[in-house]
Design a protein around this motif. Structure first.
Motif, PDB file in Angstrom:
ATOM      1  N   UNK A  37       0.845  -1.187   0.000  1.00  0.00           N
ATOM      2  CA  UNK A  37       0.000   0.000   0.000  1.00  0.00           C
ATOM      3  C   UNK A  37       0.882   1.239   0.000  1.00  0.00           C
ATOM      4  N   UNK A  38       0.588   2.167  -0.875  1.00  0.00           N
ATOM      5  CA  UNK A  38       1.326   3.417  -0.965  1.00  0.00           C
ATOM      6  C   UNK A  38       0.906   4.331   0.184  1.00  0.00           C
ATOM      7  N   UNK A  39       1.858   4.699   1.059  1.00  0.00           N
ATOM      8  CA  UNK A  39       1.575   5.601   2.174  1.00  0.00           C
ATOM      9  C   UNK A  39       2.410   6.884   2.038  1.00  0.00           C
ATOM     10  N   UNK A  40       2.739   7.238   0.800  1.00  0.00           N
ATOM     11  CA  UNK A  40       3.541   8.438   0.562  1.00  0.00           C
ATOM     12  C   UNK A  40       2.783   9.695   0.971  1.00  0.00           C
ATOM     13  N   UNK A  41       1.481   9.743   0.678  1.00  0.00           N
ATOM     14  CA  UNK A  41       0.617  10.859   1.045  1.00  0.00           C
ATOM     15  C   UNK A  41       1.223  12.186   0.587  1.00  0.00           C
ATOM     16  N   UNK A  42       1.497  13.096   1.529  1.00  0.00           N
ATOM     17  CA  UNK A  42       1.931  14.455   1.188  1.00  0.00           C
ATOM     18  C   UNK A  42       3.442  14.627   1.133  1.00  0.00           C
ATOM     19  N   UNK A  43       4.209  13.531   1.168  1.00  0.00           N
ATOM     20  CA  UNK A  43       5.661  13.668   1.145  1.00  0.00           C
ATOM     21  C   UNK A  43       6.127  14.312  -0.161  1.00  0.00           C
ATOM     22  N   UNK A  44       7.128  15.188  -0.089  1.00  0.00           N
ATOM     23  CA  UNK A  44       7.662  15.772  -1.323  1.00  0.00           C
ATOM     24  C   UNK A  44       8.391  14.719  -2.141  1.00  0.00           C
ATOM     25  N   UNK A  45       8.542  14.963  -3.418  1.00  0.00           N
ATOM     26  CA  UNK A  45       9.211  14.023  -4.317  1.00  0.00           C
ATOM     27  C   UNK A  45      10.723  14.169  -4.157  1.00  0.00           C
ATOM     28  N   UNK A  46      11.271  13.401  -3.229  1.00  0.00           N
ATOM     29  CA  UNK A  46      12.704  13.429  -2.955  1.00  0.00           C
ATOM     30  C   UNK A  46      13.124  12.059  -2.443  1.00  0.00           C
ATOM     31  N   UNK A  47      14.389  11.672  -2.616  1.00  0.00           N
ATOM     32  CA  UNK A  47      14.826  10.351  -2.157  1.00  0.00           C
ATOM     33  C   UNK A  47      14.677  10.189  -0.649  1.00  0.00           C
ATOM     34  N   UNK A  48      14.253   8.985  -0.244  1.00  0.00           N
ATOM     35  CA  UNK A  48      14.142   8.644   1.174  1.00  0.00           C
ATOM     36  C   UNK A  48      15.180   7.570   1.492  1.00  0.00           C
ATOM     37  N   UNK A  49      16.024   7.840   2.484  1.00  0.00           N
ATOM     38  CA  UNK A  49      17.153   6.959   2.762  1.00  0.00           C
ATOM     39  C   UNK A  49      16.841   5.875   3.786  1.00  0.00           C
ATOM     40  N   UNK A  50      15.990   6.175   4.772  1.00  0.00           N
ATOM     41  CA  UNK A  50      15.782   5.225   5.871  1.00  0.00           C
ATOM     42  C   UNK A  50      14.414   5.464   6.487  1.00  0.00           C
ATOM     43  N   UNK A  87      16.935  20.602  13.581  1.00  0.00           N
ATOM     44  CA  UNK A  87      17.793  19.820  12.695  1.00  0.00           C
ATOM     45  C   UNK A  87      18.062  20.624  11.424  1.00  0.00           C
ATOM     46  N   UNK A  88      19.318  20.738  10.991  1.00  0.00           N
ATOM     47  CA  UNK A  88      19.594  21.491   9.758  1.00  0.00           C
ATOM     48  C   UNK A  88      19.038  20.788   8.534  1.00  0.00           C
ATOM     49  N   UNK A  89      18.940  21.529   7.446  1.00  0.00           N
ATOM     50  CA  UNK A  89      18.452  20.993   6.172  1.00  0.00           C
ATOM     51  C   UNK A  89      19.547  20.108   5.578  1.00  0.00           C
ATOM     52  N   UNK A  90      19.499  18.793   5.873  1.00  0.00           N
ATOM     53  CA  UNK A  90      20.620  17.918   5.559  1.00  0.00           C
ATOM     54  C   UNK A  90      20.103  16.511   5.282  1.00  0.00           C
ATOM     55  N   UNK A  91      20.763  15.749   4.400  1.00  0.00           N
ATOM     56  CA  UNK A  91      20.362  14.354   4.193  1.00  0.00           C
ATOM     57  C   UNK A  91      20.530  13.534   5.471  1.00  0.00           C
ATOM     58  N   UNK A  92      19.488  12.801   5.823  1.00  0.00           N
ATOM     59  CA  UNK A  92      19.522  11.908   6.996  1.00  0.00           C
ATOM     60  C   UNK A  92      19.590  10.475   6.487  1.00  0.00           C
ATOM     61  N   UNK A  93      20.723   9.825   6.730  1.00  0.00           N
ATOM     62  CA  UNK A  93      20.978   8.513   6.139  1.00  0.00           C
ATOM     63  C   UNK A  93      20.757   7.363   7.115  1.00  0.00           C
ATOM     64  N   UNK A  94      20.568   7.664   8.411  1.00  0.00           N
ATOM     65  CA  UNK A  94      20.290   6.596   9.377  1.00  0.00           C
ATOM     66  C   UNK A  94      19.526   7.177  10.550  1.00  0.00           C
ATOM     67  N   UNK A  95      18.661   6.338  11.140  1.00  0.00           N
ATOM     68  CA  UNK A  95      17.870   6.723  12.304  1.00  0.00           C
ATOM     69  C   UNK A  95      17.922   5.608  13.331  1.00  0.00           C
ATOM     70  N   UNK A  96      17.978   5.981  14.607  1.00  0.00           N
ATOM     71  CA  UNK A  96      17.937   5.013  15.706  1.00  0.00           C
ATOM     72  C   UNK A  96      16.968   5.529  16.754  1.00  0.00           C
TER      73      UNK A  96
END
Length: 229
Positions: A37-50, A87-96
């Protein structure tokens, strides 16, 4: 439940799974990946890393790291929200996510590591098996397991059923005693002197009525028994 995001690596290179096409999307599957099921909803069109699911969340909190920061959603929300908190405007590549400390930690590409408090919603009833204190130890003349449990819920309970398997042979024990919300309790299980000497496998399960989650109720260990002295 499985969640998957279509994104890139830390340098923004597209690494999407082919079946999801060339759009940046977030998907959810409740049947092991057979249907999505697509749950993208209102997310902007940009790569998602995690994407990370918050363990033992009654409302299924999700956090998504993208090329510009972190987004958050749960079952009570109809859209993703920006979760920046300085949080600065920066790519987030991992979350814990650490639910014990109610924090989320973000690893970024080029701007270091950032941490923020999060809301941890407790279920009414939730017990967790946090430790087998006799893990990987030598037991003299049989087995005398000691475990630690924690009441993660909002309600107290006065009994815990404990199933423990020694080499797949089931033993049962009921602990009768009050355990209040947030409290940990060390429980000594009945000794068993009939277990043969040598190496053995131990698996323990804790059970209470109306437990909201069963994923934190199991632990396994190995132990060795000596011959009687």
């Amino acid at each position: 439940v499985i969640y998957i995001s279509s994104g890139g690596n830390s340098e923004g290179v597209f690494t999407n799974v082919a079946q999801f096409g060339q759009n940046w999307k977030v998907y959810k599957s409740e049947d092991g990946g057979a249907e999505w099921t697509d749950i993208t909803l209102n997310l902007p069109s940009e790569p998602q890393f995690v994407i990370k699911h918050q363990d033992q969340s009654p409302v299924n909190d999700l956090y998504l790291g993208t090329t510009v920061g972190v987004y958050h959603i749960n079952d009570n929300m109809t859209e993703w929200e920006v979760f920046d908190l300085n949080l600065p405007n920066v790519p987030v590549v991992d979350l814990s996510i650490n639910t014990e400390e109610a924090t989320i930690t973000a690893g970024t590409y080029g701007r270091g590591v950032w941490q923020s408090p999060i809301e941890v919603v407790k279920a009414d009833t939730d017990i967790s098996l946090t430790a087998i204190n006799s893990n990987n130890t030598v037991q003299c003349e049989g087995l005398n397991p000691v475990i630690t449990v924690k009441n993660n819920g909002l309600n107290s309970f006065n009994a815990v059923d404990i199933n423990y398997y020694v080499d797949d042979i089931l033993y049962t024990y009921t602990y009768n005693g009050s355990i209040n919300p947030g409290q940990t309790k060390e429980i000594e299980l009945p000794g068993n002197n009939e277990i043969a000497f040598g190496e053995h496998k131990l698996k323990i399960e804790t059970v209470v009525a109306n437990d909201a989650f069963d994923t934190n109720n199991f632990l396994s260990a190995a132990f060795t028994t000596n011959m009687p002295g």
